[in-house]
Every structure is written in C-alpha cells, then in structure tokens.
Design a protein around this motif. Structure first.
Motif, short mmCIF file in Angstrom:
data_model
loop_
_atom_site.label_atom_id
_atom_site.label_comp_id
_atom_site.label_asym_id
_atom_site.label_seq_id
_atom_site.Cartn_x
_atom_site.Cartn_y
_atom_site.Cartn_z
N PHE A 80 -3.65 -7.05 -7.05
CA PHE A 80 -2.66 -6.11 -7.04
C PHE A 80 -2.76 -5.40 -5.60
N GLY A 81 -3.48 -6.10 -4.70
CA GLY A 81 -3.41 -5.52 -3.28
C GLY A 81 -4.39 -4.80 -2.94
N LYS A 380 -2.18 -12.28 -15.02
CA LYS A 380 -1.37 -12.72 -13.79
C LYS A 380 -1.53 -14.18 -13.15
N ASN A 443 2.06 -1.02 2.46
CA ASN A 443 3.56 -1.57 2.25
C ASN A 443 4.20 -0.44 1.13
N LYS A 444 5.30 -0.89 0.71
CA LYS A 444 6.01 0.00 -0.16
C LYS A 444 5.31 0.55 -1.45
N TRP A 445 4.89 -0.61 -2.18
CA TRP A 445 4.22 -0.22 -3.40
C TRP A 445 2.99 0.45 -3.30
N GLU A 446 2.10 0.68 -2.30
CA GLU A 446 0.94 1.21 -1.65
C GLU A 446 1.55 2.68 -1.72
N LYS A 447 2.76 2.93 -1.08
CA LYS A 447 3.25 4.31 -0.67
C LYS A 447 3.70 5.16 -2.23
N VAL A 448 4.20 4.22 -2.80
CA VAL A 448 4.39 4.38 -4.22
C VAL A 448 3.36 5.08 -5.11
N ALA A 449 2.26 4.14 -5.04
CA ALA A 449 1.14 4.45 -5.77
C ALA A 449 0.62 5.90 -5.18
N THR A 452 2.51 8.74 -6.37
CA THR A 452 2.18 8.90 -7.85
C THR A 452 0.81 9.46 -8.12
#
Length: 471
Positions: A80-81, A380, A443-449, A452
């Motif tokens: 998951f990064g 996954k 990345n985009k998902w890390e910024k969203v996380a 949150t």
C-alpha cells in the motif's frame, strides 16, 4: 555471531513468548468481568478462527514473497505504499515499546507481592522509585544482551519460555482435577451483567487481541531465520499452542469458582485460582511465573522494537541514523533509540503514577490497523499472482477479522490511536525529505491519506477535550 541464525524451535519460542507475557495471568478475571460461559465460547471461536487466518497470512506471504524481510512494515509498504508502510511500522513500534514498558511495570508489581507490607511499600504497582531504578537496570542489561547478538538473546528467551509454560500446564492439570460441571453451567448467559450475549462477545475482543499480540514475531525477525520457510511455520505453531493454553485456562477457571467471584479477583487472577486449588504455594508459583514471563517477553519485544525502525530507515521511512548494524548484526542505533524511549516512558510512569492496565490500553490501540493491513496485503498479493483459492480465502478472512477488531474496539480506541499516529507523521515527512534530496514527493493517495488523518486528528482532539471533566 553475525553469521548465526535462529532455528525453528527458537523462532516458535519467540512467537509464543511474545504472546504469553502478562495477559494470560490476568485472563480469567479479565474475561469473567465482561462475559459468561456462552459468550466466552463464541468469543474464543471467533478469535481462534480470526487469529489462525492472520497467522496463515504471515505463512503464505513468506512463501509468495520470500524476498521480503521485516514483517508488518515491509508487507504494508509493498502492498500500500510508503506512507501506509510507515504508519504500520510506527503503530507497531509504539505498541511494542509501550507494551514492554508495561511488562517492566507489572514485573516489579509482582516482586512487590513478596516484599511490600501495608507499612512499607517498596515496589507498589510498579510505579515507585525502587521500581523505576530496577526497571532501568533491566532495560540496559537487556540492551547489552541484544547488542551482543539476536541469536544469543533468542536462546535466552527459549530457555525462559520453557520455564514459564510449565506452571501454565500445572494450572490446567489441576483445573481439570478440580473442575465442577455444576459451577461451570451456572448462569451461562451471565445475566447479572445486564447485557446480551452479542455485546459480551464484543467486549472480549480487545482482551483476546492483546493476548495474541506478538503473533508476528517470527516475521519481524525473518532476516535472522535459518530458513525462510520456518517463519510461517513458527507463526502457526505458536498460535496453536497459545490458543490451546488460553482457551483451557479461561474455560476451566469457570469450573473452579463462579464467574462473579473470579470477576472480583485482583490480578494476576490465576494466582488466586491456583491458591484456591493448592494453597498459598500456588499463589507464589504463579506470581514467580508472572515475573519470569514478562521479563522473557521483554527480551523478545525489545528485539521486535529495535528491528522495526531499522527496517524503516533502510527504505526512507525513518531517519538515516537508525540504519546501522554493529559487528554482531544488531541494529544498534535503533536499539539505542528504543531503549531511550523506554527509559523516558518509565520516567513518565514514575511521575504520573500510571499502572499496567493504562499502558495496555494505549498499546493495544496501536496494533489494530497494522494487523488489518496484513490480511489486506495477502488478499491483494494473492489476486495479483493468481494464487490458489485457499490463499485468497485466507487473505479475505484475515481482512474480515481485522475489520471486526476495528469495529469491536470502538470509536474511543480508534481516536486514541489517531492521536498517537500523528506525531509519527512528522517523523515520516522529515525522513522522506531527508531521503528524497529535499523533496517530499508525495503521491495523490498519500496526500488524501494525510488530509484524512488531519481531519481525524481534529476530531480526536475535540473528543478528548469533550470528555474532560472541567469541574
């Protein structure tokens, strides 16, 4: 020493010793306080199934990706990064570090049962000056032991594991002898608790989670295993042995004394039950066993705590300074980091008077998300590699169990964990900046996380202030 590796027996002992710390000695009272016989049987069935699937997740991941070392951190990072990998590592490291502080506190509380009198309290609840000095000495003696090499520390832990399991077997044999079916079958639904069986089952979940914390021990130290195939096998063996001990001790206890009586017992409640069966000698045996048990667990958990920041530092999740091995192949800077944090926590325990139960409350809240990510990663990975159906099913069931534990924990636990995760975010961003040549490269998902988590942090702070009694 650096070329020595840990064999299957020592790996299994590490897993077993990590799980069998202090919790098992208080398990009869902890469970009797929240549930009756029917709920306990259902609760152990759910936990047994869930924890076996979690253990099998480590087993299958170690075979699908034998190149991965570090267990919880590495699996979350691969699946998951970098950010989720760090969050998993930070949560696990805090759980381990705060947990081992609790081990020292309860060990000296146990010693106090032999030395303290109403007129002269020396060790108290493990939060006196004498306890602080004794705990500090143990911290640095264990530091020296582990610095000399993980293999030597694992051998000491193996011996201690055999020593502490013997009294547990003695308890089970005596409980079988003294077991009363009439006592056991009285009020199986625990109507005196005034809640339904399903609520009782839910209330047992965090207790059972705590006593199984440590299931990942072999995976965390996988780089030190003689054979990578031993990692998964040691995990499953440790789970099965621990599960058998937990169920036997919990269920048989309810055939010795009524649930209400056990629920009112001081901890370690196994001492009171063994005293009921064999007199004052039983209390001495269990208390001595408790001390040996938690000190042995302290050794294994310190190894896990030192390994996690080291693995993270190698991949840019922790500061570079923690990425160093000594001549004995021990992550020495990470070991120093862990030891100093434990010493600081012991000082806070001395100043605030916190007890073992308060430390476990904090520690358990940090392991919820890392455990969920293990099952999610196997699910996954198995889909990506088109693995056999039973591996996919294992990942699905482990993920489902992880979600169930998060639900059973409740909102307060989750918000508490958020408060403790946020300081780690600063460390992650600093490490990322350090390793990425002055850039964060999120990345985009890390910024969203991160957004949150920031929202949840504000909620958690508001909730904490709302619960304060200002009068």
């Amino acid at each position: 020493m650096s070329n020595k590796k840990i064999g299957l027996l020592s790996l299994t002992a590490l897993v077993l010793s990590s799980m069998i710390g202090s919790g098992i000695f208080s398990l009869p009272q902890n469970m009797a306080e929240v549930a009756g016989v029917e709920a306990l049987i259902i609760g152990w069935t759910i936990t047994g199934i869930g924890i076996i699937f979690l253990g099998l997740s480590f087993f299958f991941i170690s075979r699908l990706r034998p190149d991965l070392d570090g267990g919880i951190y590495t699996y979350a990072r691969e699946g998951f990064g970098e950010l989720m990998g760090f969050m998993s590592a930070w949560g696990y490291w805090l759980c381990a570090t705060i947990g081992i502080v609790g081990y020292l506190v309860v060990a000296f509380e146990g010693i106090g049962t032999f030395t303290d009198t109403p007129s002269a309290v020396i060790f108290g609840q493990g939060n006196t000056i004498a306890s602080f000095i004794g705990s500090s000495i143990i911290v640095w003696l264990v530091h020296i032991l582990i610095a000399k090499g993980v293999k030597e520390a694992a051998t000491v832990n193996l011996i201690a594991t055999f020593v502490k399991v013997f009294p547990l077997l003695l308890f089970i044999l005596l409980a079988l002898w003294y077991f009363s079916s009439e006592t056991f079958s009285y009020d199986v639904k625990a109507t005196a608790l005034n809640n339904c069986v399903s609520d009782q089952v839910k209330n047992t979940m965090l207790i059972t989670l705590w006593v199984f914390t440590g299931v990942e021990g072999a995976a965390v130290l996988s780089a030190h295993a003689k054979k990578r195939s031993d990692v998964g096998l040691a995990t499953v063996l440790g789970i099965l042995i621990a599960l058998a001990l937990y169920i036997a001790i919990t269920i048989l206890s309810l055939g010795i004394l009524p649930r209400e009586t056990i629920a009112m017992m001081p901890n370690p409640s196994m001492a009171g039950l063994l005293e009921q069966m064999m007199g004052s000698t039983g209390k001495i045996i269990i208390t001595a066993c408790l001390i040996v048990s938690v000190l042995a667990s302290y050794i294994s958990w310190t190894m896990f705590s030192a390994e996690m920041p080291y693995r993270g530092a190698k991949n840019g999740a922790f500061p570079k300074v923690l990425d160093k091995l000594n001549e004995n192949n021990t992550p020495i800077h990470s070991l120093w980091f862990t030891g100093l944090v434990v010493q600081l926590c012991l000082l806070l325990v001395l100043l605030t008077g916190k007890s073992y139960n308060a430390l476990l409350l904090i520690s358990t809240s940090m392991i919820l998300v890392p455990y969920f990510l293990i099952g999610a990663y196997l699910l996954k990975l198995s889909i990506q590699q088109n693995s056999p159906w039973y591996i996919k099913f294992t990942g699905f069931m482990a993920s489902l169990y992880g979600l169930w534990i998060l639900y059973a924990a409740g909102l307060d636990y989750l918000l508490l964990s958020v408060l403790l995760y946020v300081p780690g975010i600063g460390l992650f961003l600093y490490s990322r900046y350090q390793h990425q040549d002055g850039k964060f490269n999120l990345n985009k998902w890390e910024k969203v996380a991160l957004a949150t988590i920031a929202f949840l942090f504000v909620w958690a702070v508001y909730n904490a202030f709302s619960n304060i009694n200002w009068n």
